[in-house]
Design a protein around this motif. Sequence first.
Motif, PDB file in Angstrom:
ATOM      1  N   PRO A  75      -1.601  -0.129  -3.831  1.00 44.02           N
ATOM      2  CA  PRO A  75      -0.225  -0.549  -4.091  1.00 44.02           C
ATOM      3  C   PRO A  75       0.199  -0.489  -5.676  1.00 44.02           C
ATOM      4  CG  PRO A  75      -1.643  -2.571  -3.482  1.00 44.02           C
ATOM      5  CD  PRO A  75      -2.261  -1.187  -3.339  1.00 44.02           C
ATOM      6  N   THR A  76       1.333   0.201  -5.879  1.00 45.31           N
ATOM      7  CA  THR A  76       1.811   0.293  -7.233  1.00 45.31           C
ATOM      8  C   THR A  76       2.344  -1.107  -7.739  1.00 45.31           C
ATOM      9  OG1 THR A  76       3.806   1.157  -6.390  1.00 45.31           O
ATOM     10  CG2 THR A  76       2.223   2.614  -6.825  1.00 45.31           C
ATOM     11  N   THR A  77       2.050  -1.218  -9.090  1.00 45.70           N
ATOM     12  CA  THR A  77       2.497  -2.730  -9.469  1.00 45.70           C
ATOM     13  C   THR A  77       3.799  -2.236 -10.350  1.00 45.70           C
ATOM     14  OG1 THR A  77       0.924  -2.304 -11.486  1.00 45.70           O
ATOM     15  CG2 THR A  77       0.421  -3.726  -9.507  1.00 45.70           C
ATOM     16  N   ARG A  78       4.605  -2.964 -10.372  1.00 47.36           N
ATOM     17  CA  ARG A  78       5.847  -2.654 -11.313  1.00 47.36           C
ATOM     18  C   ARG A  78       5.542  -3.068 -12.605  1.00 47.36           C
ATOM     19  NH1 ARG A  78      11.431  -2.442  -7.956  1.00 47.36           N
ATOM     20  NH2 ARG A  78      10.487  -1.593  -6.114  1.00 47.36           N
ATOM     21  N   LYS A  79       5.799  -2.520 -13.598  1.00 43.19           N
ATOM     22  CA  LYS A  79       5.453  -2.964 -15.262  1.00 43.19           C
ATOM     23  C   LYS A  79       6.945  -3.639 -15.555  1.00 43.19           C
ATOM     24  CE  LYS A  79       1.792   0.010 -15.890  1.00 43.19           C
ATOM     25  NZ  LYS A  79       1.268   1.466 -16.600  1.00 43.19           N
ATOM     26  N   VAL A  80       6.834  -4.600 -16.293  1.00 40.98           N
ATOM     27  CA  VAL A  80       8.019  -5.359 -16.776  1.00 40.98           C
ATOM     28  C   VAL A  80       7.880  -5.591 -18.439  1.00 40.98           C
ATOM     29  CG1 VAL A  80       9.413  -7.533 -16.857  1.00 40.98           C
ATOM     30  CG2 VAL A  80       8.349  -6.570 -14.576  1.00 40.98           C
ATOM     31  N   GLY A  81       8.815  -5.117 -19.140  1.00 32.88           N
ATOM     32  CA  GLY A  81       8.781  -5.450 -20.475  1.00 32.88           C
ATOM     33  C   GLY A  81       8.566  -3.952 -21.370  1.00 32.88           C
ATOM     34  N   PHE A  82       8.301  -3.944 -22.577  1.00 35.06           N
ATOM     35  CA  PHE A  82       8.124  -2.957 -23.345  1.00 35.06           C
ATOM     36  C   PHE A  82       6.615  -3.015 -23.888  1.00 35.06           C
ATOM     37  CE2 PHE A  82      12.695  -4.063 -23.370  1.00 35.06           C
ATOM     38  CZ  PHE A  82      13.044  -2.648 -22.943  1.00 35.06           C
ATOM     39  N   GLY A  83       5.678  -3.823 -23.403  1.00 38.00           N
ATOM     40  CA  GLY A  83       4.306  -3.809 -24.054  1.00 38.00           C
ATOM     41  C   GLY A  83       3.696  -2.406 -23.809  1.00 38.00           C
ATOM     42  N   ALA A  84       2.648  -2.252 -24.461  1.00 35.68           N
ATOM     43  CA  ALA A  84       1.641  -1.226 -24.174  1.00 35.68           C
ATOM     44  C   ALA A  84       1.204  -0.938 -22.788  1.00 35.68           C
ATOM     45  CB  ALA A  84       0.654  -1.196 -25.422  1.00 35.68           C
ATOM     46  N   LEU A 104       4.284   9.303  18.483  1.00 41.63           N
ATOM     47  CA  LEU A 104       5.237   9.150  17.076  1.00 41.63           C
ATOM     48  C   LEU A 104       4.162   8.167  16.254  1.00 41.63           C
ATOM     49  CD1 LEU A 104       8.843   8.172  18.076  1.00 41.63           C
ATOM     50  CD2 LEU A 104       8.122  10.178  17.000  1.00 41.63           C
ATOM     51  N   LEU A 105       4.305   8.629  14.927  1.00 34.96           N
ATOM     52  CA  LEU A 105       3.370   7.969  13.977  1.00 34.96           C
ATOM     53  C   LEU A 105       4.683   7.217  13.419  1.00 34.96           C
ATOM     54  CD1 LEU A 105       1.454   7.078  11.723  1.00 34.96           C
ATOM     55  CD2 LEU A 105       2.207   9.221  10.352  1.00 34.96           C
ATOM     56  N   SER A 106       4.480   5.758  13.510  1.00 32.62           N
ATOM     57  CA  SER A 106       5.509   4.821  13.262  1.00 32.62           C
ATOM     58  C   SER A 106       5.052   3.458  12.084  1.00 32.62           C
ATOM     59  CB  SER A 106       5.942   3.859  14.378  1.00 32.62           C
ATOM     60  OG  SER A 106       6.829   2.935  14.331  1.00 32.62           O
ATOM     61  N   LEU A 107       5.527   3.715  10.786  1.00 31.20           N
ATOM     62  CA  LEU A 107       5.087   2.945   9.815  1.00 31.20           C
ATOM     63  C   LEU A 107       6.422   2.003   9.527  1.00 31.20           C
ATOM     64  CD1 LEU A 107       2.775   5.309   7.942  1.00 31.20           C
ATOM     65  CD2 LEU A 107       2.155   3.333   9.115  1.00 31.20           C
ATOM     66  N   VAL A 108       6.034   0.836   8.779  1.00 28.42           N
ATOM     67  CA  VAL A 108       7.166   0.168   8.248  1.00 28.42           C
ATOM     68  C   VAL A 108       7.053   0.093   6.836  1.00 28.42           C
ATOM     69  CG1 VAL A 108       8.366  -2.240   8.421  1.00 28.42           C
ATOM     70  CG2 VAL A 108       7.362  -1.478  10.674  1.00 28.42           C
ATOM     71  N   ASP A 109       8.217   0.078   5.945  1.00 30.89           N
ATOM     72  CA  ASP A 109       7.954   0.033   4.748  1.00 30.89           C
ATOM     73  C   ASP A 109       8.153  -1.420   4.198  1.00 30.89           C
ATOM     74  OD1 ASP A 109      10.724  -0.565   4.422  1.00 30.89           O
ATOM     75  OD2 ASP A 109      11.183   1.242   3.063  1.00 30.89           O
ATOM     76  N   GLU A 110       8.095  -1.811   2.974  1.00 31.73           N
ATOM     77  CA  GLU A 110       8.098  -3.206   2.316  1.00 31.73           C
ATOM     78  C   GLU A 110       9.482  -3.689   2.511  1.00 31.73           C
ATOM     79  OE1 GLU A 110       8.311  -2.062  -2.389  1.00 31.73           O
ATOM     80  OE2 GLU A 110       6.517  -3.004  -1.538  1.00 31.73           O
ATOM     81  N   HIS A 111      10.420  -3.028   2.611  1.00 30.79           N
ATOM     82  CA  HIS A 111      11.912  -3.459   3.000  1.00 30.79           C
ATOM     83  C   HIS A 111      12.262  -3.452   4.296  1.00 30.79           C
ATOM     84  CE1 HIS A 111      12.404  -3.009  -1.209  1.00 30.79           C
ATOM     85  NE2 HIS A 111      11.962  -1.815  -1.096  1.00 30.79           N
ATOM     86  N   GLY A 112      11.248  -3.323   5.221  1.00 30.60           N
ATOM     87  CA  GLY A 112      11.507  -3.761   6.824  1.00 30.60           C
ATOM     88  C   GLY A 112      12.070  -2.422   7.456  1.00 30.60           C
ATOM     89  N   MET A 117       0.830  -0.985   0.042  1.00 34.14           N
ATOM     90  CA  MET A 117      -0.006  -0.068   0.164  1.00 34.14           C
ATOM     91  C   MET A 117       0.932   1.238   0.149  1.00 34.14           C
ATOM     92  SD  MET A 117      -2.791   1.287   2.895  1.00 34.14           S
ATOM     93  CE  MET A 117      -3.791   0.455   1.684  1.00 34.14           C
ATOM     94  N   GLU A 118       0.569   2.169  -0.975  1.00 29.83           N
ATOM     95  CA  GLU A 118       1.268   3.295  -0.924  1.00 29.83           C
ATOM     96  C   GLU A 118       0.744   4.181   0.210  1.00 29.83           C
ATOM     97  OE1 GLU A 118       2.768   6.093  -4.372  1.00 29.83           O
ATOM     98  OE2 GLU A 118       0.692   6.600  -4.004  1.00 29.83           O
ATOM     99  N   VAL A 119       1.714   5.028   0.978  1.00 28.38           N
ATOM    100  CA  VAL A 119       1.333   5.953   2.133  1.00 28.38           C
ATOM    101  C   VAL A 119       1.968   7.174   1.833  1.00 28.38           C
ATOM    102  CG1 VAL A 119       1.327   6.334   4.418  1.00 28.38           C
ATOM    103  CG2 VAL A 119       1.007   3.990   3.707  1.00 28.38           C
ATOM    104  N   GLU A 156       6.622  15.837   0.852  1.00 32.66           N
ATOM    105  CA  GLU A 156       6.136  14.846   1.853  1.00 32.66           C
ATOM    106  C   GLU A 156       6.873  13.349   1.732  1.00 32.66           C
ATOM    107  OE1 GLU A 156       2.355  14.600  -0.540  1.00 32.66           O
ATOM    108  OE2 GLU A 156       3.226  13.351  -2.072  1.00 32.66           O
ATOM    109  N   ILE A 157       6.761  12.734   2.754  1.00 32.35           N
ATOM    110  CA  ILE A 157       7.140  11.371   2.785  1.00 32.35           C
ATOM    111  C   ILE A 157       6.456  10.155   2.057  1.00 32.35           C
ATOM    112  CG2 ILE A 157       7.865   9.425   4.366  1.00 32.35           C
ATOM    113  CD1 ILE A 157       8.132  11.802   6.513  1.00 32.35           C
ATOM    114  N   VAL A 158       6.977   9.509   1.166  1.00 30.60           N
ATOM    115  CA  VAL A 158       6.163   8.535   0.440  1.00 30.60           C
ATOM    116  C   VAL A 158       6.887   7.288   0.404  1.00 30.60           C
ATOM    117  CG1 VAL A 158       5.466   7.739  -1.923  1.00 30.60           C
ATOM    118  CG2 VAL A 158       5.691  10.149  -1.367  1.00 30.60           C
ATOM    119  N   LEU A 159       6.024   6.121   0.984  1.00 28.38           N
ATOM    120  CA  LEU A 159       6.643   4.964   0.888  1.00 28.38           C
ATOM    121  C   LEU A 159       5.671   3.874   0.439  1.00 28.38           C
ATOM    122  CD1 LEU A 159       5.990   3.270   4.496  1.00 28.38           C
ATOM    123  CD2 LEU A 159       6.168   5.669   4.706  1.00 28.38           C
ATOM    124  N   GLU A 160       6.159   2.495   0.462  1.00 32.30           N
ATOM    125  CA  GLU A 160       5.276   1.666   0.106  1.00 32.30           C
ATOM    126  C   GLU A 160       5.174   0.521   1.383  1.00 32.30           C
ATOM    127  OE1 GLU A 160       3.480   0.350  -2.607  1.00 32.30           O
ATOM    128  OE2 GLU A 160       3.769   2.247  -3.732  1.00 32.30           O
TER     129      GLU A 160
END
Length: 75
Positions: free
Chosen positions: A65-74, A39-47, A1-3, A13-17
Amino acid sequence: MEVKIGVQHASREIVLESGQSAEEVERVVSEALTGKAELLSLVDEHGRKVFVAADRVAYVELGEPTTRKVGFGAP
């Protein structure tokens, strides 16, 4: 999830997954904004942990959550 976290007196701003669920992130943010936690304490996807003083939080935006696109497709 993107926060996204807006911090008072900060130009960017602080942006984290986060691997945390939307409900869990909402609970942590709510505790910080109501004064139950200093404190506002969050953990990103890398710990890595992100801490923000609760009295400096301007806003928190939760997104899908953002999905990573792979390849050169449309898109």
